[in-house]
Design an enzyme around this catalytic site. Sequence first.
Site, PDB file in Angstrom:
ATOM      1  N   ASP A  58       0.816  -1.214   0.000  1.00  0.00           N
ATOM      2  CA  ASP A  58       0.000   0.000   0.000  1.00  0.00           C
ATOM      3  C   ASP A  58       0.851   1.267   0.000  1.00  0.00           C
ATOM      4  O   ASP A  58       2.069   1.223   0.201  1.00  0.00           O
ATOM      5  CB  ASP A  58      -0.959  -0.002   1.204  1.00  0.00           C
ATOM      6  CG  ASP A  58      -0.292  -0.439   2.506  1.00  0.00           C
ATOM      7  OD1 ASP A  58       0.944  -0.528   2.537  1.00  0.00           O
ATOM      8  OD2 ASP A  58      -1.016  -0.691   3.478  1.00  0.00           O
ATOM      9  N   ASN A  96      -7.610  -2.682  14.257  1.00  0.00           N
ATOM     10  CA  ASN A  96      -8.989  -2.948  13.835  1.00  0.00           C
ATOM     11  C   ASN A  96      -9.087  -4.139  12.867  1.00  0.00           C
ATOM     12  O   ASN A  96     -10.117  -4.341  12.242  1.00  0.00           O
ATOM     13  CB  ASN A  96      -9.603  -1.695  13.196  1.00  0.00           C
ATOM     14  CG  ASN A  96      -8.838  -1.247  11.950  1.00  0.00           C
ATOM     15  OD1 ASN A  96      -7.957  -1.951  11.472  1.00  0.00           O
ATOM     16  ND2 ASN A  96      -9.183  -0.083  11.427  1.00  0.00           N
ATOM     17  N   HIS A 152      -7.266  -4.574  10.126  1.00  0.00           N
ATOM     18  CA  HIS A 152      -6.974  -4.328   8.706  1.00  0.00           C
ATOM     19  C   HIS A 152      -5.696  -5.040   8.274  1.00  0.00           C
ATOM     20  O   HIS A 152      -4.789  -5.254   9.079  1.00  0.00           O
ATOM     21  CB  HIS A 152      -6.946  -2.820   8.362  1.00  0.00           C
ATOM     22  CG  HIS A 152      -5.767  -2.058   8.862  1.00  0.00           C
ATOM     23  ND1 HIS A 152      -5.845  -0.746   9.291  1.00  0.00           N
ATOM     24  CD2 HIS A 152      -4.451  -2.372   8.974  1.00  0.00           C
ATOM     25  CE1 HIS A 152      -4.651  -0.319   9.645  1.00  0.00           C
ATOM     26  NE2 HIS A 152      -3.792  -1.277   9.459  1.00  0.00           N
TER      27      HIS A 152
HETATM   28  C1  F6R Z   1       1.590  -1.469   6.157  1.00  0.00           C
HETATM   29  C2  F6R Z   1       0.242  -1.974   6.241  1.00  0.00           C
HETATM   30  C3  F6R Z   1      -0.548  -1.965   7.513  1.00  0.00           C
HETATM   31  C4  F6R Z   1       0.268  -2.327   8.752  1.00  0.00           C
HETATM   32  C5  F6R Z   1      -0.597  -2.261  10.007  1.00  0.00           C
HETATM   33  C6  F6R Z   1       0.218  -2.513  11.271  1.00  0.00           C
HETATM   34  O1  F6R Z   1       2.072  -1.544   4.832  1.00  0.00           O
HETATM   35  O2  F6R Z   1      -0.256  -2.383   5.258  1.00  0.00           O
HETATM   36  O3  F6R Z   1      -1.623  -2.860   7.380  1.00  0.00           O
HETATM   37  O4  F6R Z   1       0.797  -3.618   8.606  1.00  0.00           O
HETATM   38  O5  F6R Z   1      -1.210  -1.022  10.104  1.00  0.00           O
HETATM   39  O6  F6R Z   1       1.133  -1.481  11.439  1.00  0.00           O
HETATM   40  P1  F6R Z   1       2.252  -1.561  12.554  1.00  0.00           P
HETATM   41  O7  F6R Z   1       3.146  -2.663  12.165  1.00  0.00           O
HETATM   42  O8  F6R Z   1       2.934  -0.219  12.502  1.00  0.00           O
HETATM   43  O9  F6R Z   1       1.550  -1.817  13.842  1.00  0.00           O
END
Ligand code: F6R
Length: 263
Positions: A67, A136, A138
């Site tokens: 992303d 959440n 995602h």
């Molecule tokens: C990053 C991404 C997000 C992260 C998620 C967790 O490219 O796609 O889905 O993996 O927000 O982020 P962290 O690792 O910072 O807790």
Amino acid sequence: MKVVILDDADAVASYGADIFREQLQAKPASVFGLATGSTPLKLYRELIESNQQGDISFSEVRSFNLDEYMDLPPEHPQSYRYFMDEEFFKHIDIDRSNTHVPPGNADNPLTACREYEGAIAAAGGIDIQLLGIGRNGHIGFNEPTSCLASRTRVKTLTEETIADNARFFSEDETQPQLSITMGIGTIMEARLVVLLATGESKAEAIKAMVEGPVSAWCPASALQMHPATVVIVDEAAASALSNPEFFKHIERHNQALLARIKA
Ligand code: F6R
């Protein structure tokens, strides 16, 4: 879905890095799907070290990131392209032209999304997709209510995700509210998915992903339907699971079986 529960974040990174190292030894021209965020940093550092010691090479690897924020130029310090260059690519022997991040500043984002899907297909698909998980649930920027069959597209971020990521933006910077993300359907086509999570803040998301119904309300729960997903978590991220001992029991048997096969 295989769930591996380890003592701490270092062990999570090493277990994940081993999967990438083994893949590279078996297939030097692998295609990797990569993630940004805090969680994969330790894994990237392990891979950098292995690369610098000459144990593995990325010279034939192609990569596709999950992303990117919309409307941030690649040289912006908060762009995911910048993150990947700084935290990983510039420290390894990968050919930068083989690294792909969705073009957040494309003139026509809709065309750019279709082209990104086309580039993944032209590379032969993704061998290993690395994921973190949002509080959440995602994956990528596929926020709750995302279509479980979605493809790469423009996605609006939730208030929660915007708040979680606000720490990276200074007060005078406009924080993007839109992103381009691989879809859940795109992620589901990866041959192997490796999802890492550490810390208590991820515990409820991990529980919902592993035990909850498959639901757009927890996008990561779609991975219950993926034939080869490894979820690697530390004790804190596993702390809400109903029966963590069962996963540890399974992993002990898996390791014993592996040792037997290798002997
Ligand atoms: C990053 C991404 C997000 C992260 C998620 C967790 O490219 O796609 O889905 O993996 O927000 O982020 P962290 O690792 O910072 O807790």
